[in-house]
Scaffold this motif. Structure first.
Motif, mmCIF file in Angstrom:
data_model
loop_
_atom_site.group_PDB
_atom_site.id
_atom_site.type_symbol
_atom_site.label_atom_id
_atom_site.label_comp_id
_atom_site.label_asym_id
_atom_site.label_seq_id
_atom_site.Cartn_x
_atom_site.Cartn_y
_atom_site.Cartn_z
ATOM 1 N N UNK A 166 -27.413 14.218 -24.435
ATOM 2 C CA UNK A 166 -26.216 13.384 -24.449
ATOM 3 C C UNK A 166 -25.257 13.903 -23.399
ATOM 4 N N UNK A 167 -24.328 13.061 -22.978
ATOM 5 C CA UNK A 167 -23.303 13.490 -22.033
ATOM 6 C C UNK A 167 -22.143 14.095 -22.803
ATOM 7 N N UNK A 218 -19.376 21.006 -33.823
ATOM 8 C CA UNK A 218 -18.252 20.144 -34.198
ATOM 9 C C UNK A 218 -18.131 18.907 -33.328
ATOM 10 N N UNK A 219 -19.140 18.646 -32.479
ATOM 11 C CA UNK A 219 -19.075 17.485 -31.588
ATOM 12 C C UNK A 219 -19.262 16.210 -32.400
ATOM 13 N N UNK A 220 -18.522 15.169 -32.046
ATOM 14 C CA UNK A 220 -18.555 13.939 -32.848
ATOM 15 C C UNK A 220 -19.595 12.931 -32.377
ATOM 16 N N UNK A 242 -28.842 17.446 -27.916
ATOM 17 C CA UNK A 242 -28.393 17.007 -29.232
ATOM 18 C C UNK A 242 -29.491 17.151 -30.284
ATOM 19 N N UNK A 243 -30.763 17.089 -29.865
ATOM 20 C CA UNK A 243 -31.865 17.126 -30.825
ATOM 21 C C UNK A 243 -33.153 17.495 -30.107
ATOM 22 N N UNK A 244 -34.195 17.747 -30.909
ATOM 23 C CA UNK A 244 -35.509 18.144 -30.412
ATOM 24 C C UNK A 244 -36.542 17.117 -30.872
ATOM 25 N N UNK A 302 -30.148 19.575 -33.145
ATOM 26 C CA UNK A 302 -30.117 20.948 -32.664
ATOM 27 C C UNK A 302 -29.294 21.854 -33.569
ATOM 28 N N UNK A 303 -28.406 21.287 -34.364
ATOM 29 C CA UNK A 303 -27.610 22.092 -35.290
ATOM 30 C C UNK A 303 -28.485 22.845 -36.279
#
Length: 402
Positions: A234-235, A171-173, A243-245, A266-267
């Protein structure tokens, strides 16, 4: 041209663009090419000593080569840990380094996970974690631009101090277009002879959608062959999160990664992560116990009882950046090299003694042999050096027509 951002392999291949959002029309897998020396890593970056949760994973291919990628420890549970990487890093490849169809996950007992900042040094000294399980999404088809190019590897030997990073919450924006991120990996650099070293670089997000985050790499910064599976950081509050691969990169024949990079959010691994965590056994069986006790940071790890001449030898090896240096260290520290070899040879006996509660005795003996197919290290063997120095980056398949 396009190439996986994950492993090393000498020939590049032309591929057609993928699906799901603004993925470029052609993509270079950051996987790669057979290298005669350890070369390649994050473009335009700098050596990274801080992100210890980002590790390299490799597995043998052919007689003398190893395929190498990057990954991030996301979860530690008792003696087990989960490493996030790219799916094309942990599936079987054909002789050209392409993903073999139908997609088949690699047997875990051939996968080594090295925690240090220089892959060749860890391989040469036998410092590696053993994988015990591999999970690849059912939707991964081996083609460039597949949104399921993401995987998890469980390894044993984790300890409370094992470094880890969190996955960015669903749910991070963030991130947004223009957001600052950090890319980390062990792949190719713009200079020959530098792959297999953990590096990092800063980027701004160029585009993104529900499945991918992409970057413009025309500024000379980004991912390249061997960085596949490494994280986009990401911070998140007061800490970094994944956040991603790293998955694919685009470039030209002469500069295969100098145009753009594409990463998988990563989701896409959320369900896989839930299943892998739930499947983690509450206690290690005999084989896993033996592997765990010999893993870095554990009681029977390589170099644990290394002092004096042995420690000097290890320090010399850890200062190396090429194969000639390995031979120089052995010539200058003969006694230390012999002590280290003896130390390495005793790892199995040490582990057997520590695993007697879960390992049955073999024909009345307390020493339990390692499982079939277990890869053994001989830190001072020339063959180990050659294998460490011949690193291959896997490639993705051409995309099938839609």
């Amino acid at each position: 041209m396009s190439s996986h951002a994950s492993c090393l392999l000498v020939a590049t291949m032309l591929v057609v663009a993928a699906c799901a959002g603004p993925v470029p029309d052609s993509i270079q897998s950051v996987s790669g090419a057979i290298l005669q020396s350890v070369s390649g890593a994050i473009l335009g970056g700098q050596p990274d000593m801080g992100h210890a949760a980002v590790m390299a994973l490799s597995h043998p291919v052919g007689a003398n080569d190893r395929v190498m990628c990057s990954g991030t420890v996301l979860h530690v549970q008792d003696r087990s840990a989960l490493l996030l990487t790219a799916a094309h890093c942990v599936v079987t490849l054909d002789d050209a380094g392409d993903v073999r169809l139908p997609v088949t996950a690699l047997p875990p007992d051939g996968i080594a996970i090295t925690p240090g900042p220089v892959v060749a040094n860890d391989l040469f000294l036998g410092r590696a974690f053993q994988a015990v399980a591999v999970a690849v999404p059912a939707g991964y088809n081996g083609h460039n631009g597949n949104p399921d190019d993401i995987a998890l590897v469980r390894f044993v030997g984790a300890v409370p101090a094992t470094p880890r990073l969190a996955a960015l919450p669903l749910d991070h924006d963030q991130p947004h277009v223009g957001s600052a991120v950090t890319l980390v990996g062990f792949g190719r650099t713009e200079q020959a002879g530098q792959s297999g070293v953990r590096r990092m670089t800063s980027k701004s997000v160029g585009w993104l959608n529900a499945n991918f985050i992409g970057f413009d790499q025309t500024d000379g910064h980004g991912v390249c062959q061997g960085d596949s599976g490494g994280p986009v950081l990401v911070t998140d509050g007061d800490h970094e999160a994944v956040a991603a691969v790293n998955s694919i990169a685009r470039g030209t024949a002469s500069a295969p990664c100098n145009e753009a990079g594409t990463t998988v959010r990563v989701s896409r691994a959320a369900d896989l992560m839930t299943r892998m965590v739930a499947a983690t056994p509450p206690a290690l069986d005999c084989e896993s116990c033996l592997q765990a006790e010999q893993a870095p940071g554990n009681a029977c790890a390589a170099g644990n009882s290394c002092a004096g001449a042995c420690a000097e030898y290890v320090r010399c090896i850890d200062g190396c950046s090429d194969g000639l240096c390995f031979f120089t260290c052995q010539a200058a520290h003969v006694a230390g090299a012999e002590q280290y070899a003896a130390n390495l040879a005793g790892k199995g006996t040490c582990a057997s003694a520590r695993c007697t509660l879960v390992c049955p005795k073999a024909a009345g003996c307390t020493t339990v042999p390692g499982r079939p197919g277990q890869w053994a290290w001989s830190g001072v063997a020339v063959l180990a050096l050659l294998r460490a120095m011949r690193i291959r980056f896997p490639k993705k398949r051409r995309r099938a027509s839609m």
